[in-house]
Design a protein around this motif. Structure first.
Motif, PDB file in Angstrom:
ATOM      1  N   PRO A 254      90.704  21.020  10.406  1.00 52.07           N
ATOM      2  CA  PRO A 254      89.382  21.071   9.766  1.00 52.07           C
ATOM      3  C   PRO A 254      88.311  20.278  10.514  1.00 52.07           C
ATOM      4  O   PRO A 254      87.162  20.705  10.575  1.00 52.07           O
ATOM      5  CB  PRO A 254      89.605  20.465   8.378  1.00 52.07           C
ATOM      6  CG  PRO A 254      91.054  20.392   8.185  1.00 52.07           C
ATOM      7  CD  PRO A 254      91.718  20.517   9.512  1.00 52.07           C
ATOM      8  N   GLU A 255      88.676  19.169  11.090  1.00 52.45           N
ATOM      9  CA  GLU A 255      87.676  18.336  11.757  1.00 52.45           C
ATOM     10  C   GLU A 255      87.200  18.913  13.089  1.00 52.45           C
ATOM     11  O   GLU A 255      86.243  18.423  13.666  1.00 52.45           O
ATOM     12  CB  GLU A 255      88.196  16.911  11.957  1.00 52.45           C
ATOM     13  CG  GLU A 255      89.456  16.792  12.774  1.00 52.45           C
ATOM     14  CD  GLU A 255      90.739  16.929  11.960  1.00 52.45           C
ATOM     15  OE1 GLU A 255      91.806  16.747  12.544  1.00 52.45           O
ATOM     16  OE2 GLU A 255      90.698  17.245  10.759  1.00 52.45           O
ATOM     17  N   ALA A 256      87.822  19.990  13.572  1.00 55.19           N
ATOM     18  CA  ALA A 256      87.446  20.568  14.857  1.00 55.19           C
ATOM     19  C   ALA A 256      86.241  21.498  14.764  1.00 55.19           C
ATOM     20  O   ALA A 256      85.572  21.729  15.762  1.00 55.19           O
ATOM     21  CB  ALA A 256      88.617  21.328  15.456  1.00 55.19           C
TER      22      ALA A 256
ATOM     23  N   GLY B 262      93.417  26.390  10.740  1.00 55.88           N
ATOM     24  CA  GLY B 262      94.539  27.291  10.958  1.00 55.88           C
ATOM     25  C   GLY B 262      94.684  27.672  12.401  1.00 55.88           C
ATOM     26  O   GLY B 262      94.051  27.088  13.291  1.00 55.88           O
ATOM     27  N   LEU B 263      95.537  28.650  12.636  1.00 58.61           N
ATOM     28  CA  LEU B 263      95.663  29.243  13.959  1.00 58.61           C
ATOM     29  C   LEU B 263      94.608  30.335  14.042  1.00 58.61           C
ATOM     30  O   LEU B 263      94.662  31.318  13.297  1.00 58.61           O
ATOM     31  CB  LEU B 263      97.060  29.829  14.172  1.00 58.61           C
ATOM     32  CG  LEU B 263      98.170  28.813  14.332  1.00 58.61           C
ATOM     33  CD1 LEU B 263      99.531  29.512  14.384  1.00 58.61           C
ATOM     34  CD2 LEU B 263      97.963  27.969  15.578  1.00 58.61           C
TER      35      LEU B 263
ATOM     36  N   GLU C  81      98.850  19.515  17.362  1.00 59.21           N
ATOM     37  CA  GLU C  81      99.347  18.322  16.672  1.00 59.21           C
ATOM     38  C   GLU C  81      98.526  17.966  15.438  1.00 59.21           C
ATOM     39  O   GLU C  81      99.073  17.735  14.352  1.00 59.21           O
ATOM     40  CB  GLU C  81      99.426  17.146  17.639  1.00 59.21           C
ATOM     41  CG  GLU C  81     100.520  17.329  18.677  1.00 59.21           C
ATOM     42  CD  GLU C  81     100.539  16.234  19.729  1.00 59.21           C
ATOM     43  OE1 GLU C  81      99.863  15.183  19.539  1.00 59.21           O
ATOM     44  OE2 GLU C  81     101.230  16.418  20.737  1.00 59.21           O
ATOM     45  N   ALA C  82      97.209  17.929  15.570  1.00 60.59           N
ATOM     46  CA  ALA C  82      96.353  17.582  14.427  1.00 60.59           C
ATOM     47  C   ALA C  82      96.440  18.640  13.335  1.00 60.59           C
ATOM     48  O   ALA C  82      96.441  18.315  12.145  1.00 60.59           O
ATOM     49  CB  ALA C  82      94.905  17.392  14.876  1.00 60.59           C
TER      50      ALA C  82
ATOM     51  N   ASP D  72     100.004  17.718   5.255  1.00 63.60           N
ATOM     52  CA  ASP D  72      99.300  16.996   4.184  1.00 63.60           C
ATOM     53  C   ASP D  72      98.913  17.918   3.023  1.00 63.60           C
ATOM     54  O   ASP D  72      99.021  17.540   1.863  1.00 63.60           O
ATOM     55  CB  ASP D  72      98.047  16.303   4.724  1.00 63.60           C
ATOM     56  CG  ASP D  72      98.343  15.115   5.617  1.00 63.60           C
ATOM     57  OD1 ASP D  72      99.508  14.623   5.610  1.00 63.60           O
ATOM     58  OD2 ASP D  72      97.430  14.679   6.344  1.00 63.60           O
ATOM     59  N   VAL D  73      98.438  19.125   3.341  1.00 71.32           N
ATOM     60  CA  VAL D  73      97.943  20.028   2.295  1.00 71.32           C
ATOM     61  C   VAL D  73      98.973  21.074   1.861  1.00 71.32           C
ATOM     62  O   VAL D  73      98.793  21.742   0.853  1.00 71.32           O
ATOM     63  CB  VAL D  73      96.623  20.727   2.707  1.00 71.32           C
ATOM     64  CG1 VAL D  73      95.526  19.703   2.954  1.00 71.32           C
ATOM     65  CG2 VAL D  73      96.808  21.633   3.906  1.00 71.32           C
TER      66      VAL D  73
END
Length: 172
Positions: free
Chosen positions: A58-60, A67-68, A130-131, A138-139
């Motif tokens: 999400p931060e990207a 997602g992919l 990785e991120a 987490d989700v």
């Protein structure tokens, strides 16, 4: 071919290695074989090759979508849009191999009621995932997202059992 020295800004050679070429070739062969198998079993099959795939946490991005992310060519994007508007993806499978730092992935999205499926061949850098793997853990889910080259979204599919989309080194 000249070698990079301190006196030049010439980029390093970033062409695919022989192992990466072999990994991609094997993925395409699996795509064709699986498509033939599904068709022989009475399924309608749409195949596409992702022009690029990026693991996007999400931060990207500019939104919280993650997602992919597969970039699909124009005609395939049109067919994919039309198909995914009329079917309900209720199963998926992923077949992957990691060669060096590249994950080669064949994703199969199925509507079992109408016996239609989408097969997507893709490849992405494991280090870039990785991120995304951390966020998915987490989700508890991950998305397969399709978009056009200009960034226009085509479709997204949610996977609650996402681990098979990522190398085991990122999900263990």
């Amino acid at each position: 071919m000249s070698r990079r020295t301190e006196e030049t800004d010439e980029p390093l050679d970033d062409r695919p290695t022989d192992a990466e070429k072999t990994g991609w070739k094997a993925t395409l062969e699996e795509l064709d074989a699986l498509a033939d198998e599904r068709r022989a079993d009475g399924w309608d099959v749409l195949t596409t090759l992702a022009g690029d795939t990026a693991p996007e946490p999400p931060e990207a991005g500019e939104t919280d979508r993650f997602g992919l992310v597969h970039i699909v060519p124009g005609d395939d994007a049109d067919r994919l849009t039309d198909l995914l508007e009329t079917i309900d993806i209720d199963e998926f499978e992923a077949y992957r191999r990691t060669v060096g730092t590249t994950c080669f992935l064949l994703t199969e999205l199925r509507d079992t009621e109408t016996r239609q499926c989408v097969l997507v061949a893709s490849a992405y850098d494991v280090g870039d995932a990785e991120a995304l793997a951390t966020h998915a853990a987490d989700v508890g889910h991950l998305f397969t997202r399709f978009q056009r080259l200009d960034g226009t979204p085509v479709a997204e599919i949610r996977h609650d059992s996402y681990e098979k989309l990522l190398p085991p080194s990122l999900t263990d």
